[in-house]
Structure formats: structure tokens, C-alpha cells
Design a protein around this motif. Structure first.
Motif, PDB file in Angstrom:
ATOM      1  N   GLU A  15       0.828  -1.198   0.000  1.00 39.36           N
ATOM      2  CA  GLU A  15       0.000   0.000   0.000  1.00 39.36           C
ATOM      3  C   GLU A  15       0.868   1.256   0.000  1.00 39.36           C
ATOM      4  N   ALA A  16       1.915   1.253   0.829  1.00 38.23           N
ATOM      5  CA  ALA A  16       2.775   2.430   0.957  1.00 38.23           C
ATOM      6  C   ALA A  16       3.517   2.733  -0.343  1.00 38.23           C
ATOM      7  N   PHE A  17       3.990   1.690  -1.037  1.00 37.59           N
ATOM      8  CA  PHE A  17       4.675   1.918  -2.310  1.00 37.59           C
ATOM      9  C   PHE A  17       3.752   2.621  -3.308  1.00 37.59           C
ATOM     10  N   ALA A  18       2.503   2.189  -3.380  1.00 36.99           N
ATOM     11  CA  ALA A  18       1.550   2.804  -4.313  1.00 36.99           C
ATOM     12  C   ALA A  18       1.293   4.264  -3.948  1.00 36.99           C
ATOM     13  N   LEU A  19       1.157   4.549  -2.661  1.00 36.91           N
ATOM     14  CA  LEU A  19       0.892   5.921  -2.227  1.00 36.91           C
ATOM     15  C   LEU A  19       2.093   6.827  -2.481  1.00 36.91           C
ATOM     16  N   LEU A  20       3.298   6.313  -2.257  1.00 34.90           N
ATOM     17  CA  LEU A  20       4.496   7.090  -2.574  1.00 34.90           C
ATOM     18  C   LEU A  20       4.575   7.390  -4.072  1.00 34.90           C
ATOM     19  N   THR A  21       4.327   6.381  -4.885  1.00 34.54           N
ATOM     20  CA  THR A  21       4.392   6.555  -6.330  1.00 34.54           C
ATOM     21  C   THR A  21       3.380   7.589  -6.800  1.00 34.54           C
ATOM     22  N   ASP A  22       2.203   7.623  -6.164  1.00 33.13           N
ATOM     23  CA  ASP A  22       1.153   8.585  -6.517  1.00 33.13           C
ATOM     24  C   ASP A  22       1.337   9.931  -5.823  1.00 33.13           C
ATOM     25  N   ASP A  23       2.439  10.078  -5.073  1.00 38.74           N
ATOM     26  CA  ASP A  23       2.747  11.328  -4.365  1.00 38.74           C
ATOM     27  C   ASP A  23       1.725  11.636  -3.275  1.00 38.74           C
ATOM     28  N   ASP A  24       1.170  10.590  -2.663  1.00 37.97           N
ATOM     29  CA  ASP A  24       0.246  10.773  -1.542  1.00 37.97           C
ATOM     30  C   ASP A  24       0.925  10.529  -0.204  1.00 37.97           C
ATOM     31  N   LEU A  25       2.208  10.169  -0.212  1.00 40.82           N
ATOM     32  CA  LEU A  25       3.040  10.060   0.986  1.00 40.82           C
ATOM     33  C   LEU A  25       4.388  10.704   0.695  1.00 40.82           C
ATOM     34  N   ASP A  26       5.031  11.182   1.757  1.00 39.41           N
ATOM     35  CA  ASP A  26       6.386  11.708   1.627  1.00 39.41           C
ATOM     36  C   ASP A  26       7.438  10.692   2.062  1.00 39.41           C
ATOM     37  N   LEU A  27       7.071   9.834   2.998  1.00 38.61           N
ATOM     38  CA  LEU A  27       8.005   8.837   3.540  1.00 38.61           C
ATOM     39  C   LEU A  27       7.233   7.579   3.879  1.00 38.61           C
ATOM     40  N   ALA A  28       7.789   6.432   3.506  1.00 40.76           N
ATOM     41  CA  ALA A  28       7.186   5.141   3.841  1.00 40.76           C
ATOM     42  C   ALA A  28       8.175   4.303   4.637  1.00 40.76           C
ATOM     43  N   LEU A  29       7.687   3.666   5.678  1.00 38.58           N
ATOM     44  CA  LEU A  29       8.458   2.681   6.424  1.00 38.58           C
ATOM     45  C   LEU A  29       7.950   1.315   5.989  1.00 38.58           C
ATOM     46  N   THR A  30       8.792   0.557   5.308  1.00 37.25           N
ATOM     47  CA  THR A  30       8.373  -0.701   4.702  1.00 37.25           C
ATOM     48  C   THR A  30       9.287  -1.831   5.162  1.00 37.25           C
ATOM     49  N   TYR A  31       9.013  -3.022   4.671  1.00 36.23           N
ATOM     50  CA  TYR A  31       9.855  -4.167   5.018  1.00 36.23           C
ATOM     51  C   TYR A  31       9.792  -5.198   3.907  1.00 36.23           C
ATOM     52  N   ASP A  32      10.735  -6.108   3.940  1.00 28.13           N
ATOM     53  CA  ASP A  32      10.655  -7.308   3.118  1.00 28.13           C
ATOM     54  C   ASP A  32      11.424  -8.419   3.808  1.00 28.13           C
ATOM     55  N   TYR A  33      11.419  -9.597   3.191  1.00 30.58           N
ATOM     56  CA  TYR A  33      12.157 -10.756   3.689  1.00 30.58           C
ATOM     57  C   TYR A  33      13.194 -11.161   2.650  1.00 30.58           C
ATOM     58  N   ASN A  34      14.285 -11.752   3.100  1.00 31.96           N
ATOM     59  CA  ASN A  34      15.284 -12.237   2.149  1.00 31.96           C
ATOM     60  C   ASN A  34      14.698 -13.304   1.226  1.00 31.96           C
ATOM     61  N   LEU A  35      13.670 -14.026   1.688  1.00 31.64           N
ATOM     62  CA  LEU A  35      13.020 -15.040   0.850  1.00 31.64           C
ATOM     63  C   LEU A  35      11.906 -14.451  -0.015  1.00 31.64           C
ATOM     64  N   ALA A  36      11.557 -13.182   0.206  1.00 31.92           N
ATOM     65  CA  ALA A  36      10.496 -12.530  -0.570  1.00 31.92           C
ATOM     66  C   ALA A  36      10.836 -11.051  -0.708  1.00 31.92           C
ATOM     67  N   PRO A  37      11.898 -10.722  -1.476  1.00 33.40           N
ATOM     68  CA  PRO A  37      12.321  -9.320  -1.587  1.00 33.40           C
ATOM     69  C   PRO A  37      11.276  -8.454  -2.273  1.00 33.40           C
ATOM     70  N   ALA A  38      11.186  -7.203  -1.828  1.00 35.26           N
ATOM     71  CA  ALA A  38      10.231  -6.256  -2.413  1.00 35.26           C
ATOM     72  C   ALA A  38      10.729  -5.780  -3.775  1.00 35.26           C
ATOM     73  N   SER A  39       9.791  -5.327  -4.615  1.00 37.10           N
ATOM     74  CA  SER A  39      10.126  -4.787  -5.939  1.00 37.10           C
ATOM     75  C   SER A  39       9.412  -3.450  -6.121  1.00 37.10           C
ATOM     76  N   PRO A  40       9.888  -2.402  -5.444  1.00 37.51           N
ATOM     77  CA  PRO A  40       9.218  -1.105  -5.553  1.00 37.51           C
ATOM     78  C   PRO A  40       9.464  -0.447  -6.906  1.00 37.51           C
ATOM     79  N   SER A  41       8.700   0.594  -7.185  1.00 35.90           N
ATOM     80  CA  SER A  41       8.825   1.349  -8.428  1.00 35.90           C
ATOM     81  C   SER A  41      10.220   1.951  -8.563  1.00 35.90           C
ATOM     82  N   PRO A  42      10.729   2.073  -9.798  1.00 36.60           N
ATOM     83  CA  PRO A  42      12.026   2.744 -10.003  1.00 36.60           C
ATOM     84  C   PRO A  42      11.996   4.219  -9.637  1.00 36.60           C
TER      85      PRO A  42
END
Length: 307
Positions: A130-157
Motif C-alpha cells: 500500500e505504501a509503495f503505491a501511495l508514494l508513487t502517486d505522491d500521496d506520501l512523503d516517507l514510507a516505512l516498509t519491510y521485506d524478507y530475504n526469501l520474498a524481496p520487495a520490488s518497488p517502483s524505479p
């Protein structure tokens, strides 16, 4: 290219109507419309198209809005170079997962407010997807996110970030069960608990199951670690939980026999935004020092330690 027109285009991408932009910026609707039309003429392409009673950016308009983020951030950075002592002022929109907010953000807010009273912080709870989408749409300034080494995140470039802390995860079990390390194949017939709004936890569990020769039976989807603990104690299943984190009574977290599961938290922003004074003030306090990514400090004095 007039930066004021770019700011109007960004506002239009967020608010969706000329009238809303006009009201937000204390302009007339005709002024907003004329400036957007002038920007379209300057670029030689259509930037907006109707969507019911609202408008939306065309693909070309969205690309220009993405460039505008970097352009306007560079303009702001140039102003800062000329006024390096400028006091950070503005509303900083921060969204993140509950543990990230509790562990990383809340401990720095008292000092931030004391040293920079002109910064207002608006906090919302979101899972990473959810946070990645909001950042990409400029609806957030900062996101605190997480991932796992077995399931790495793939955020927008369009996004960038840095690691805040990492911690190994283990298997959460009722306290009266055998101590670990846990051979996951022995839990093939158990019900599993995973996240509800983010797929990383479920992806990690399914990967672990596949490596251990079984398909996990997932029945419960819970985002709160405390509620996951309650379900485990009540006998509703097992699930991944952080090692070395204080737990409630009646539960323990044992290490996995293999493979290791590492959970990493991140601070993520739009590219080109980090020099904005309010955001920079927060990032400077969040950023860990040199060396390995640290373990988190769990602010839960009311919890008991794992048995």
C-alpha cells in the motif's frame, strides 16, 4: 518550463479536478485551466483527459508529472543551497507498518518536534504494498516498509530508500511445545497464520514450505504481531515471528533449522525528494550509522521475554 505550471500539474494528479486544485491553492478554476493548457501547448502533447466529472493525467501527463517531482525537488534543493539555515516547515506525510512506526519513528518524534516545531507529522498505518503505491502517486512523503530475504520487495524505479534494521525470524509456537530449532516438515499438518494486506509474509511461508516438501495450509491472515501471538496461544495455528523480540505470556519463538529468514525494515521516499527540509530532518534521525544494519530495539516494556 514554468515550475508553477508543473506544481499545478502535480496538484491535479493528486486532487483530480481543476476546482479542487483551485480551492487548495487559492486560485480561480479558470486560472488553473489556463495554466494547464499553456503547459500542454508548451510540451506539444495532451496532458489531461476527462474521467466522469473529474480529470486524469494522460500517460504523457503522468510521465511529465514524474519528471516534475525531480525538477521541483532540484529547484527546492537549489533554494536550500542559497539558504542553508532555512528552518524546516511543513506537513510530512508518513505511512508505514505498525512495528516500523513503533520501533523507528516514535522514538525520534519528541526530539524532532522540540528542535523543529514548524514540522507537522501526519502518520498512517500501511503495509508495504500500500505504501509503495501511495508514494508513487505522491500521496506520501516517507514510507516505512519491510521485506524478507526469501520474498524481496520490488518497488517502483521512482522510489529509493535505505535499510533501518534487520532481524531474523523464527517459528511462533505455544510455550509448552518443544524447543527449536524447528524442522518445518514437522509442522506440515498445522494451520499457518500470515499477513492479510501484504504478500511478503505468505510468500516467505510458501517458500519455506516448498523447501521442506509441503504446501502450507494457510487459514488466518493477520497483520498485528500481537494478534498473531494470541491466535497461536489459543491453538489456531503457527506463524513466523521475530526472534529476540519480547513476546506475550504463553508463546515462544524458536529458530528455524533452515533456511534463515531475515526481515529488514526500510525508509523509502520518492527519488529527488530527500533534500526537502522536513523530510531531511526525519531521515537524518532515522538513518543508522556506519557498519552493519543494526537489530531493532523493541519498546515493549510490558511484554515478557521469550521462554
Amino acid at each position: 518550463m514554468d515550475t508553477r505550471r508543473l506544481r499545478l500539474l502535480l496538484a491535479l494528479s493528486r486532487l483530480g479536478s481543476m476546482r479542487a486544485v483551485a480551492e487548495n491553492l487559492n486560485l480561480t478554476t479558470s486560472t488553473v485551466s489556463q495554466q494547464i493548457a499553456a503547459l500542454a501547448k508548451e510540451t506539444g502533447t495532451q496532458l489531461i483527459e476527462p474521467e466522469g466529472r473529474r480529470v486524469r493525467l494522460t500517460p504523457a501527463g503522468q510521465r511529465l508529472a514524474d519528471h516534475a517531482v525531480t525538477i521541483l525537488a532540484a529547484v527546492d534543493a537549489a533554494r536550500l543551497d542559497l539558504d542553508s539555515g532555512a528552518e524546516p516547515v511543513g506537513t510530512l506525510r508518513i505511512g508505514g507498518f505498525a512495528t516500523g512506526i513503533r520501533v523507528s519513528l516514535l522514538p525520534i518524534l519528541a526530539e524532532l518536534t522540540r528542535e523543529h516545531p514548524g514540522i507537522d507529522v501526519a502518520i498512517s498505518e500501511y503495509e508495504p504494498i500500500e505504501a509503495f503505491a501511495l508514494l508513487t502517486d505522491d500521496d506520501l512523503d516517507l514510507a516505512l516498509t519491510y521485506d524478507y530475504n526469501l520474498a524481496p520487495a520490488s518497488p517502483s524505479p521512482l522510489l529509493e530508500g535505505f535499510a533501518l534494521w534487520s532481524i531474523p525470524w523464527g517459528l511462533g509456537l505455544p510455550a509448552d511445545e518443544a524447543n527449536g530449532p524447528a524442522e518445518l516438515s514437522e509442522y506440515a499438518d498445522r494451520t499457518w497464520i500470515v499477513n492479510s494486506r501484504n504478500t511478503a509474509d505468505e510468500d516467505a511461508v510458501r517458500t519455506l514450505g516448498a523447501l521442506s516438501g509441503f504446501t502450507p495450509r494457510i487459514a488466518h491472515q493477520i497483520d498485528s504481531l500481537e494478534l498473531v501471538e494470541d491466535l497461536i496461544v489459543a491453538g489456531y495455528g503457527v506463524g513466523l515471528l521475530p526472534l529476540e523480540r519480547p513476546t506475550s505470556a504463553g508463546i515462544k519463538v524458536v529458530p528455524l533449522a533452515g533456511p534463515t529468514v531475515i526481515h529488514t525494515a526500510y525508509a523509502v521516499t520518492r527519488k529527488g525528494r530527500t533534500n526537502w527540509p522536513p523530510l531531511r530532518a526525519v531521515l537524518d534521525r532515522l538513518r543508522p550509522g556506519d557498519g552493519p544494519v543494526p537489530l531493532p530495539t523493541w519498546p515493549r516494556p510490558e511484554a515478557v521475554g521469550p521462554e
